[in-house]
Design an enzyme around this catalytic site. Structure first.
Site, short mmCIF file in Angstrom:
data_model
loop_
_atom_site.label_atom_id
_atom_site.label_comp_id
_atom_site.label_asym_id
_atom_site.label_seq_id
_atom_site.Cartn_x
_atom_site.Cartn_y
_atom_site.Cartn_z
CG HIS A 34 -1.66 -1.07 1.64
ND1 HIS A 34 -3.02 -1.08 1.47
CD2 HIS A 34 -1.35 -2.27 2.19
CE1 HIS A 34 -3.51 -2.24 1.89
NE2 HIS A 34 -2.52 -2.98 2.33
CB THR A 36 0.57 6.33 3.99
OG1 THR A 36 1.48 7.22 3.36
CG2 THR A 36 1.35 5.25 4.74
CD GLU A 99 -0.95 1.51 4.50
OE1 GLU A 99 -0.44 2.32 3.69
OE2 GLU A 99 -2.16 1.23 4.51
ZN LIG Z 1 -4.14 0.54 0.67
#
Ligand SMILES: [Zn+2]
Length: 252
Positions: A34, A36, A99
Site C-alpha cells: 500500500h 499511505t 504500508e
Molecule cells: Zn491501501
C-alpha cells in the site's frame, strides 16, 4: 496493547491495537503493498495506531528506509478491507500488509526514495522466505480491490522489485495500434479477456459484457503491469502483457 518481538529483525516495534486473529489460515500466503496516501508519514503512522481508525498494517516503511512493525505477523491486521484474489475474499487473513509512506495520488504521486524501495525489497524478501510466499502473490492493494483502491499507484517501481526477486513481472508490450475492446463492447473476445483476468486472480466478471467493473479491473491491471497508459481500454499491449504473465506463472 500487546508487545511482541519483531518478525523482521531490522524492524522497530510500535504496536497498533487494530488487529484480530487470522481466520482459518495458519500462516500468510500473500503480501499486499500500500501507499499511505497522506500528506506526512507521521500523520499516517499515527492514524494506523489509533483505536478509532480501525485500520493498521503489519509494517510501515518510512521514506528513509526505517521499518516499523505495528502488528505481529501471526495476527490479522486491518489493511485490505473488502478485497478479493483467486477465489478468496478474506485477504486480511491471508496476507502480510505493508504500508509505504507516500502521499500518493492526492499528493501528486511523489517518487519513492531509493532507500525506501531498498527497505521494501529487503522486508518482502524476508517475509516471502519465512512463509514461502510465491512471487505472484506479492500484489498491490489496487489488484485485490480494483475500482475502490489505486495504491501503491502507477509510479511504484514493481520492475525494480522483480529484479530483486520480489513479485511477478514481465516486460510490458509496446503500445501500438490494433484491435481493442472497451466499455460497451460484448462478445466472445470480451469473455476471453475477462476469463484471463479472472484466471490471473482478479475479481472480474466473466459475462462477455465489457461493463464498468471490467474497465475498472483492466485499469487495475494496467496500473500494476502496463503503467504507461491507464485507461481501462483492453488494447493489444494490455492483452499481450496479460497473456505473457499467465504463461510465466509456474503452472502456466
Ligand atoms: Zn491501501
Amino acid at each position: 496493547m500487546t508487545q511482541f518481538l519483531p518478525d523482521f529483525a531490522q524492524a522497530d516495534v510500535a504496536a497498533s491495537p487494530n488487529f484480530g486473529d487470522r481466520k482459518d489460515v495458519s500462516r500468510p500466503d500473500m503480501i499486499i503493498l500500500h501507499y499511505t496516501g497522506m500528506p506526512t508519514a507521521a500523520a499516517a503512522f499515527d492514524w494506523l495506531r489509533r483505536p478509532e481508525s480501525e485500520v493498521s498494517s503489519h509494517y510501515f516503511v518510512w521514506e528513509d528506509g526505517r521499518v516499523s512493525q505495528l502488528v505481529a505477523e501471526d495476527k490479522r491486521a486491518w489493511h485490505a478491507g473488502k478485497s478479493f484474489w483467486k477465489g478468496e475474499a478474506d485477504i486480511n487473513s491471508h496476507s502480510v500488509g505493508v504500508e509505504i509512506a507516500n502521499a500518493g495520488h492526492p499528493g501528486g504521486l511523489p517518487a519513492f526514495p531509493a532507500a525506501q524501495i531498498e527497505a521494501v525489497i529487503a522486508l518482502c524478501r524476508d517475509i516471502a522466505a519465512r512463509h514461502d510466499i510465491a512471487p505472484e502473490r506479492v500484489l498491490g492493494h489496487s489488484d485485490v480491490a480494483p475500482v475502490r483502491k489505486v495504491d501503491p499507484g502507477e509510479k511504484f517501481p514493481w520492475e525494480a522489485l522483480a529484479e530483486a526477486g520480489v513479485g511477478h513481472h514481465v516486460e510490458p508490450a509496446v503500445i501500438s495500434g490494433g484491435r481493442f475492446f472497451q466499455r460497451g463492447d460484448a462478445g466472445p473476445p470480451v469473455e476471453a479477456l475477462q476469463a484471463m483476468l479472472a484466471l490471473y486472480g482478479y475479481h472480474a466478471p466473466v459475462s462477455g459484457e465489457f461493463c464498468d467493473r471490467t474497465a475498472g479491473v483492466v485499469e487495475a491491471f494496467q496500473r500494476h503491469f502496463r503503467p504507461e497508459r491507464i485507461d481501462g481500454v483492453a488494447d493489444a499491449s494490455t492483452i499481450d502483457t496479460l497473456h505473457r504473465l499467465l504463461r510465466a506463472l509456474p503452472d502456466g
